[in-house]
Design an enzyme around this catalytic site. Structure first.
Site, PDB file in Angstrom:
ATOM      1  CD  GLN A 175      17.264  -7.313 -10.364  1.00 15.96           C
ATOM      2  OE1 GLN A 175      16.513  -7.079  -9.428  1.00 15.96           O
ATOM      3  NE2 GLN A 175      16.877  -7.197 -11.616  1.00 15.96           N
TER       4      GLN A 175
ATOM      5  CB  SER B 225      18.434  -4.605  -2.953  1.00 13.87           C
ATOM      6  OG  SER B 225      17.221  -4.241  -3.558  1.00 13.87           O
TER       7      SER B 225
ATOM      8  NE  ARG C 209      12.226  -6.108  -2.856  1.00 16.77           N
ATOM      9  CZ  ARG C 209      13.404  -5.826  -3.389  1.00 16.77           C
ATOM     10  NH1 ARG C 209      13.832  -6.536  -4.432  1.00 16.77           N
ATOM     11  NH2 ARG C 209      14.171  -4.857  -2.887  1.00 16.77           N
TER      12      ARG C 209
ATOM     13  CD  GLN D  58      14.961  -3.827   0.537  1.00 13.90           C
ATOM     14  OE1 GLN D  58      14.223  -4.163  -0.374  1.00 13.90           O
ATOM     15  NE2 GLN D  58      15.772  -4.651   1.158  1.00 13.90           N
TER      16      GLN D  58
END
Length: 313
Positions: A10, A94, A119, A252
């Site tokens: 992101q 990520s 998510r 994570q």
């Protein structure tokens, strides 16, 4: 002389990403259609036309970035390229880890899109708006940043969320604790301590509710052994075991993105070139600051596909 593919996270999103690939390669366009169908909405229109503020929303940016990355993979494959036998490892920053895993066949594109939408929503919902924060700390040793986080937390949450390399660490947690830690880092000699415009304290213990959501979501999708090993964000070690990969994806959510160590691991294990697959060149820039001996390239446009095919043939 090994090559690894890396996939952006992101912050790399941009209106129009992947459009050039979709126009040039029917296989790339089909990826965007798969994502639209999986989510039941015209996400590709948002990706290509904006508005930027809507694309930037976590729940949109995550599947959108995966779509742009997988469009590049499908464009390469349409020219006869195969990850297996050509690429030694894949890794992603990520959410980019999901892109890497979809590229390597761990999950389908449709399931990756649905997982990333879940998510994004779960991470956004884990902490009420305004209660969490993140800050970038530039030019301070990790031990000093960790000490500042510990001093600022005082029973709250404040921890290193991203070790991006090049002297950049990102801290995350409760808003007051992160603000205090940023101040302490400045006092300890940080070149900059910049509060980030983010919607939630990602990769911190406050994301535990989202980790629980993802554990259940991952249990409900078909998983395959990836055709090349994936290097995990949280362990910086490669694996091809589907159950272990799923566990690492859950970890994570609350764990540190160890990107500096990831690039260092590549260099120590024979990787000479890192290709950034999808939108932007953020990871390429980080890699150059971490290890100048590792070459970098990006694949985000039709011209990039042609250049990569010439280099990787």
């Amino acid at each position: 002389m090994a090559v690894a593919f890396t996939f952006p996270g992101q912050g790399s999103q941009a209106v129009g990403m992947g459009k050039d690939l979709a126009d040039a390669f029917p296989e790339a366009r089909r990826v965007f259609q798969e994502v639209d169908d999986a989510l039941g909405e015209n996400l590709s229109k948002l990706i290509w036309e904006g508005p930027e503020e809507t694309l930037t929303l976590t729940a949109n940016a995550q599947p959108a970035l995966m779509a742009a990355s997988l469009a590049a993979i499908r464009a390469l494959e349409s020219r006869g390229f195969s990850l297996k036998g050509k690429i030694a490892y894949v890794a992603g920053h990520s959410l980019g880890e999901y892109s890497a895993l979809a590229a390597a066949g761990f999950v389908s594109v449709a399931d990756a899109a649905r997982l990333l939408r879940i998510r994004g929503n779960a991470m956004q919902a884990a902490v009420p708006a305004g209660e969490g924060a993140m800050a970038a700390i530039i030019g301070l040793e990790q031990a000093d940043v960790e000490a500042a986080c510990a001093e600022a937390a005082k029973g709250s949450v404040c921890q290193i969320a991203n070790d991006n390399g090049g002297g950049q660490l990102v801290i995350s947690g409760a808003k007051a604790a992160v603000e205090l830690a940023a101040k302490l880092c400045t006092e300890k000699g940080a070149k900059r301590a910049l509060m980030l415009q983010v919607s939630a304290p990602f990769h911190s213990a406050l994301m535990a509710p989202a980790a629980n959501v993802m554990r259940e979501a991952l249990a409900g999708v078909a998983k395959n052994a990836p055709v090349v090993p994936v290097l995990s964000n949280v362990t910086v070690s490669p694996t091809s075991d589907p159950d272990e990969i799923a566990r690492r994806l859950v970890e994570q959510i609350t764990g540190r993105v160890r990107w500096r160590e990831t690039v260092e691991w590549f260099g120590a294990n024979g990787v000479t070139t890192l290709y950034e697959i999808g939108a932007g060149k953020v990871l390429s820039g980080l890699a150059r600051r971490i290890n100048r001996d590792v070459a970098t390239a990006s694949v985000g446009t039709a011209a990039d596909v042609e250049a990569a095919m010439a280099a990787l043939a």
